[in-house]
Design an enzyme around this catalytic site. Structure first.
Site, PDB file in Angstrom:
ATOM      1  N   GLU A  42      22.031 -31.573 -55.633  1.00  0.00           N
ATOM      2  CA  GLU A  42      23.105 -31.687 -54.734  1.00  0.00           C
ATOM      3  C   GLU A  42      24.577 -31.916 -55.684  1.00  0.00           C
ATOM      4  O   GLU A  42      25.584 -31.798 -55.271  1.00  0.00           O
ATOM      5  CB  GLU A  42      23.115 -32.961 -53.816  1.00  0.00           C
ATOM      6  N   ASP A  48      18.596 -27.975 -42.299  1.00  0.00           N
ATOM      7  CA  ASP A  48      17.571 -27.690 -41.387  1.00  0.00           C
ATOM      8  C   ASP A  48      18.347 -28.085 -40.040  1.00  0.00           C
ATOM      9  O   ASP A  48      19.174 -28.921 -40.050  1.00  0.00           O
ATOM     10  CB  ASP A  48      16.355 -28.380 -41.653  1.00  0.00           C
TER      11      ASP A  48
END
Length: 231
Positions: free
Chosen positions: A12, A198
């Site tokens: 990230e 997701d």
């Protein structure tokens, strides 16, 4: 002006780290701090580790030792808003714990004793994120409540619990409320800008692990645009 940027995982923060110039690295208390410049803006990039405790430790060190003027939380999140798809961006208006429960003492679900029920994102930083979004052709985003807990939400039961108690939730993840609470106590403005890896109730041909690099790319691009607008 100095900007603190926080991501939990190496994936990230990697794109942002690669863009830094004059970078210096410090490891402390299980966290990694990269200080330098991105596009001419002074930044401190924190890789905190996963979960609320790791995020709180890292954010406390960041705010106490580096004293940024603002904090941006970047990375991935699970989508709860029906309009979200993989790669879309969520911008926090407020952040809450979804796994805190002291309702027996009169507090709201998700509210910690002695703390507000919600930690409000800074209005100027939210608007900055919106302006950055306008410069990203085709990038869809939703603005709203982000909920945090020390669990990867993957069961229908937990999803139903969160929807019941936090009906306006747009996304869930594992660090933002700890970062937000720490910023609140230090009186430092923050905003959460994450990309969806997701989506609840939607099937995807890609797993979380497969989509994480793409989510990191989307959220990092948002941070780059925000930093450009701060110059």
């Amino acid at each position: 002006m100095k900007v603190g940027i926080i991501g939990a995982m190496q994936q990230e923060v990697a794109i942002l780290k690669e863009a830094m110039t004059n970078a210096q690295t410090v490891n402390k208390a299980g966290c990694t701090f990269y200080s330098g410049q991105i596009n001419g803006v002074e930044v401190v990039l924190l890789q905190s580790g996963i979960g609320k405790v790791a995020a709180a430790i890292g954010t406390t060190i960041l705010l106490d030792e580096y004293q940024p003027d603002m904090v941006l939380n970047t990375g991935s999140a699970g989508g709860f808003d029906s309009s979200l798809n993989l790669g879309d961006v969520v911008i926090s208006t407020e952040v809450r714990h979804h796994d805190a429960d002291v309702t027996a003492f009169g507090y709201e679900m998700g509210q910690m004793a002695g703390q507000p029920a919600a930690f409000l994102a800074d209005e100027k930083l939210m608007n900055l994120a919106e302006k950055a979004l306008e410069q990203m052709d085709g990038q869809h985003a939703v603005r709203g409540l982000i909920c945090t807990g020390d669990a990867f939400v993957c069961t229908a039961e937990r999803q139903a619990f969160i929807r019941q108690h936090f009906p306006s939730v747009i996304a869930v993840e594992m660090e933002a409320s700890a970062i937000a609470q720490t910023c609140y106590q230090f009186k430092v403005p923050f905003v959460v800008v994450r990309a969806i890896s997701d989506v609840a109730d939607k099937e995807s041909p890609m797993s979380f692990e497969e989509f994480l690099p793409l989510a990191a790319k989307s959220s990092s691009e948002m941070v780059f645009k925000m930093l450009e607008l701060l110059k």
